[in-house]
Write a protein that holds these residues in place. Structure first.
Motif, mmCIF file in Angstrom:
data_model
loop_
_atom_site.group_PDB
_atom_site.id
_atom_site.type_symbol
_atom_site.label_atom_id
_atom_site.label_comp_id
_atom_site.label_asym_id
_atom_site.label_seq_id
_atom_site.Cartn_x
_atom_site.Cartn_y
_atom_site.Cartn_z
ATOM 1 N N ASN A 1 -58.578 -61.255 56.974
ATOM 2 C CA ASN A 1 -59.176 -60.322 56.026
ATOM 3 C C ASN A 1 -60.152 -59.356 56.701
ATOM 4 O OD1 ASN A 1 -59.695 -63.285 54.052
ATOM 5 N ND2 ASN A 1 -57.848 -62.053 54.141
ATOM 6 N N LYS B 1 -62.225 -56.332 54.827
ATOM 7 C CA LYS B 1 -62.484 -55.498 53.649
ATOM 8 C C LYS B 1 -62.691 -54.046 54.059
ATOM 9 C CE LYS B 1 -65.464 -55.116 49.593
ATOM 10 N NZ LYS B 1 -66.642 -55.664 48.882
ATOM 11 N N ASN C 1 -56.628 -53.996 53.391
ATOM 12 C CA ASN C 1 -57.796 -54.861 53.525
ATOM 13 C C ASN C 1 -57.499 -56.067 54.417
ATOM 14 O OD1 ASN C 1 -60.044 -53.762 51.673
ATOM 15 N ND2 ASN C 1 -58.246 -53.745 50.338
ATOM 16 N N VAL D 1 -59.825 -60.037 47.969
ATOM 17 C CA VAL D 1 -60.089 -58.599 47.995
ATOM 18 C C VAL D 1 -58.787 -57.819 48.124
ATOM 19 C CG1 VAL D 1 -61.167 -56.740 49.314
ATOM 20 C CG2 VAL D 1 -62.429 -58.847 48.893
#
Length: 278
Positions: free
Chosen positions: A127, A129, A135, A240
């Protein structure tokens, strides 16, 4: 005899008595080699390992993941992660894996093809963001009806820093989604800028020439440079990414023996993992 000498003699007497009392005793201590050892010492190649034996803990650092509605089933070795539409495990940065410049990712999977229109299934994701529209900077997912899988031929995509490696059409993976346990492994070597795909301990050689060329602006990528990593997800893309892209689905199947290395393992090493059900 002065006072200081007398104190010194008294101390010697006490020490002699103590030594006599203990020298007759059989002291208990482990023989050389008769104690547990860490097969991957600090600084070793194995950065992250989850056996899923009833827990999501990473054995290399006692790093517990945040479970989201996961269950456990019989695995290829011990127990396994049993996924579903809302199931995944979220970790921090998978220890030092976010800093690797080469890698090996190896895991076992037991899964059937997705029903028509059911969307994609993410096996894992690194991940980041705000990175691109994904993302994410690294992931593998099984494809949806747009590139359909069958029990004989599995369609999937590996993503490394905006470069897609698509196992679709004639490049689909044989037998991986037939409902039996199979091992998948991916290695990337910064020295050659090559990605190698393994299925059940053997290189997947049916891919076209140049398929595994990993590039950066058209040139061989060399060392990887992941950045601003916020976590690592097993069984899904991470919340996310999923919130921003509703088509990103969690794994609808079982996973076991999930390993991340900071080097490209050899073909012999991958074969040994497979034969040992590791």
């Amino acid at each position: 005899m002065n006072y200081n000498n007398k104190i010194f003699q008294n101390i010697l007497v006490v020490l002699v008595i103590l030594f006599a009392g203990t020298s007759c005793q059989k002291l208990s201590r482990p023989e050389m080699g008769d104690y547990p050892k860490d097969a991957n010492p600090p600084g070793g190649p194995l950065e992250f390992y989850v056996a899923f034996d009833g827990t999501s803990v990473d054995s290399t650092r006692a790093n517990f993941g945040a479970d989201n509605t996961i269950e456990y089933s019989d695995g290829v070795s011990g127990k396994a992660f049993k996924g579903g539409s809302k199931s995944y495990v979220q970790y921090g940065k998978a220890n030092n894996f976010a800093n690797v410049t080469s890698f090996t990712i190896a895991f076992w999977i037991k899964k059937k093809p997705q029903p028509a229109g059911a969307g994609t299934n993410f096996a894992f994701a690194l991940n980041a963001k705000g990175y691109s529209w994904t993302n994410l900077q690294l992931f593998f997912e099984f494809e949806d009806a747009g590139n359909p899988s069958t029990e004989d031929l599995a369609a999937g995509k590996l993503y490394i820093l905006d470069q897609w490696f698509e196992y679709v059409g004639t490049k689909r993976m044989p037998k991986v989604l037939n409902g039996q346990w199979h091992q998948l492994a991916f290695t990337y070597d910064e020295g050659t800028s090559k990605l190698i795909t393994y299925i059940d301990g053997a290189p997947f050689t049916a891919l076209p020439a140049g398929f595994g060329d990993v590039k950066d602006n058209g040139a061989p990528r060399g060392k990887l440079h992941f950045s601003n990593i916020t976590g690592f997800t097993i069984g899904g893309p991470g919340k996310v990414a999923q919130d921003a892209n509703g088509w990103m689905g969690n794994i609808n199947g079982e996973l076991d023996q999930f390993r991340l290395y900071n080097t490209a393992l050899s073909a012999a090493d991958i074969s040994a993992l497979f034969s040992g059900k590791k």
